[in-house]
Design a protein around this motif. Structure first.
Motif, PDB file in Angstrom:
ATOM      1  N   ALA A  33      15.355 -18.087  -9.804  1.00 32.19           N
ATOM      2  CA  ALA A  33      16.833 -18.498 -10.161  1.00 32.19           C
ATOM      3  C   ALA A  33      17.218 -19.734  -9.495  1.00 32.19           C
ATOM      4  O   ALA A  33      16.484 -20.150  -8.504  1.00 32.19           O
ATOM      5  N   LEU A  34      18.302 -20.272  -9.398  1.00 29.10           N
ATOM      6  CA  LEU A  34      18.990 -21.483  -8.882  1.00 29.10           C
ATOM      7  C   LEU A  34      19.445 -20.920  -7.653  1.00 29.10           C
ATOM      8  O   LEU A  34      20.296 -19.920  -7.620  1.00 29.10           O
ATOM      9  N   ARG A  35      18.927 -21.551  -6.707  1.00 32.84           N
ATOM     10  CA  ARG A  35      19.606 -21.306  -5.192  1.00 32.84           C
ATOM     11  C   ARG A  35      20.641 -22.280  -4.696  1.00 32.84           C
ATOM     12  O   ARG A  35      21.747 -21.931  -4.367  1.00 32.84           O
ATOM     13  N   ASP A  36      20.312 -23.619  -4.970  1.00 32.92           N
ATOM     14  CA  ASP A  36      21.214 -24.773  -4.273  1.00 32.92           C
ATOM     15  C   ASP A  36      21.193 -25.809  -5.324  1.00 32.92           C
ATOM     16  O   ASP A  36      20.237 -26.695  -5.257  1.00 32.92           O
ATOM     17  N   PRO A  42      12.984 -29.648  -5.184  1.00 34.74           N
ATOM     18  CA  PRO A  42      12.818 -28.488  -5.894  1.00 34.74           C
ATOM     19  C   PRO A  42      12.630 -27.148  -5.178  1.00 34.74           C
ATOM     20  O   PRO A  42      13.023 -26.340  -5.640  1.00 34.74           O
ATOM     21  N   MET A  43      12.002 -27.425  -4.128  1.00 39.65           N
ATOM     22  CA  MET A  43      11.671 -26.153  -3.263  1.00 39.65           C
ATOM     23  C   MET A  43      12.898 -25.458  -2.620  1.00 39.65           C
ATOM     24  O   MET A  43      13.242 -24.343  -2.382  1.00 39.65           O
ATOM     25  N   ASP A  44      13.904 -26.527  -2.318  1.00 42.22           N
ATOM     26  CA  ASP A  44      15.230 -25.968  -2.006  1.00 42.22           C
ATOM     27  C   ASP A  44      16.238 -25.783  -3.014  1.00 42.22           C
ATOM     28  O   ASP A  44      17.155 -24.632  -3.047  1.00 42.22           O
ATOM     29  N   GLU A 167      21.220 -35.310  -6.015  1.00 36.31           N
ATOM     30  CA  GLU A 167      21.574 -34.317  -5.429  1.00 36.31           C
ATOM     31  C   GLU A 167      21.691 -34.517  -3.618  1.00 36.31           C
ATOM     32  O   GLU A 167      20.414 -34.918  -3.154  1.00 36.31           O
ATOM     33  N   PRO A 168      22.708 -34.345  -2.887  1.00 37.71           N
ATOM     34  CA  PRO A 168      22.694 -34.912  -1.682  1.00 37.71           C
ATOM     35  C   PRO A 168      22.060 -33.889  -0.719  1.00 37.71           C
ATOM     36  O   PRO A 168      21.668 -34.411   0.388  1.00 37.71           O
ATOM     37  N   ASN A 169      22.051 -32.594  -0.848  1.00 39.28           N
ATOM     38  CA  ASN A 169      21.296 -31.693   0.167  1.00 39.28           C
ATOM     39  C   ASN A 169      19.893 -32.042   0.590  1.00 39.28           C
ATOM     40  O   ASN A 169      19.218 -31.861  -0.287  1.00 39.28           O
ATOM     41  N   GLY A 170      19.587 -32.278   1.887  1.00 37.62           N
ATOM     42  CA  GLY A 170      18.271 -32.518   2.108  1.00 37.62           C
ATOM     43  C   GLY A 170      17.768 -34.015   1.420  1.00 37.62           C
ATOM     44  O   GLY A 170      16.570 -34.216   1.803  1.00 37.62           O
TER      45      GLY A 170
END
Length: 208
Positions: A33-36, A42-44, A167-170
């Motif tokens: 499932a998509l988390r973030d 990809p692991m996040d 994508e900005p997160n991380g």
């Protein structure tokens, strides 16, 4: 000779995030499932667990020639490449991956319809200089588009360094090293539109 624009693959030409989820489904029988959706790695991005031992080895085996031959295109990337070629540029994919999968990567790009006839696989180890720098010097490309800031290290200053800020997160695409790049863009399509719009030579850091 036509001027060359060098392009990264994962995150610029093809959607590694999507392919990662496919590999997980192949290994474990369930697509995560998509988390973030704003996660860079990809692991996040996906709701997956950290793997060790036999599970990790099972997952790694999914990253084979079939995997690298079947990654879908990023939105707008194919049309962007066609526009660049029509404008008089040759495109070369310079990608940090194992040499044994270079042919699979080219097969993937050609199968998707990308007007790219050459793939150069480089190392992917972190160092003081980008593992792609030597290939870019040899190509004498006029521009290089990547989505990973550390791969801009040591790029000859005469090569226009264009960074895709996804994508900005991380994301690693932040900090003082941003001064090394000449322009930033939300994706390859935005870069192509900007590059072909007649931007002045030596245009400073900007983000259309």
């Amino acid at each position: 000779m036509r001027p060359i624009i060098a392009l990264d693959a994962d995150g610029v030409l093809v959607d590694y995030h999507h392919a990662y989820a496919d590999a997980w489904a192949k290994a474990f029988g369930r697509r995560p499932a998509l988390r973030d959706p704003a996660a860079y790695w990809p692991m996040d991005r996906w709701d997956v667990r950290r793997l060790t031992g036999d599970e990790l080895e099972t997952f790694r085996k999914c990253f084979d020639a079939e995997f690298w031959s079947s990654i879908p295109a990023m939105a707008g990337a194919l049309e962007a490449c066609r526009e660049l070629v029509e404008a008089g540029y040759d495109l070369v994919c310079v990608t940090a991956m194992e040499m044994q999968f270079e042919t699979a990567r080219l097969r993937n790009l050609r199968g998707l319809g990308f007007p790219i006839e050459r793939v150069i696989a480089t190392a992917n180890a972190q160092s003081a200089e980008s593992p792609k720098a030597a290939a870019l010097r040899e190509l004498q490309s006029v521009a290089f588009v990547d989505d990973y800031l550390p791969y801009m290290r040591g790029i000859p200053p005469q090569i226009h360094a264009a960074l895709v800020l996804r994508e900005p997160n991380g994301s690693p695409n932040r900090g003082a090293e941003l001064e090394q790049v000449h322009s930033t863009h939300k994706n390859l399509a935005a870069f192509a539109e900007w590059w072909l719009s007649g931007r002045p030579a030596g245009t400073p850091f900007s983000m259309p």
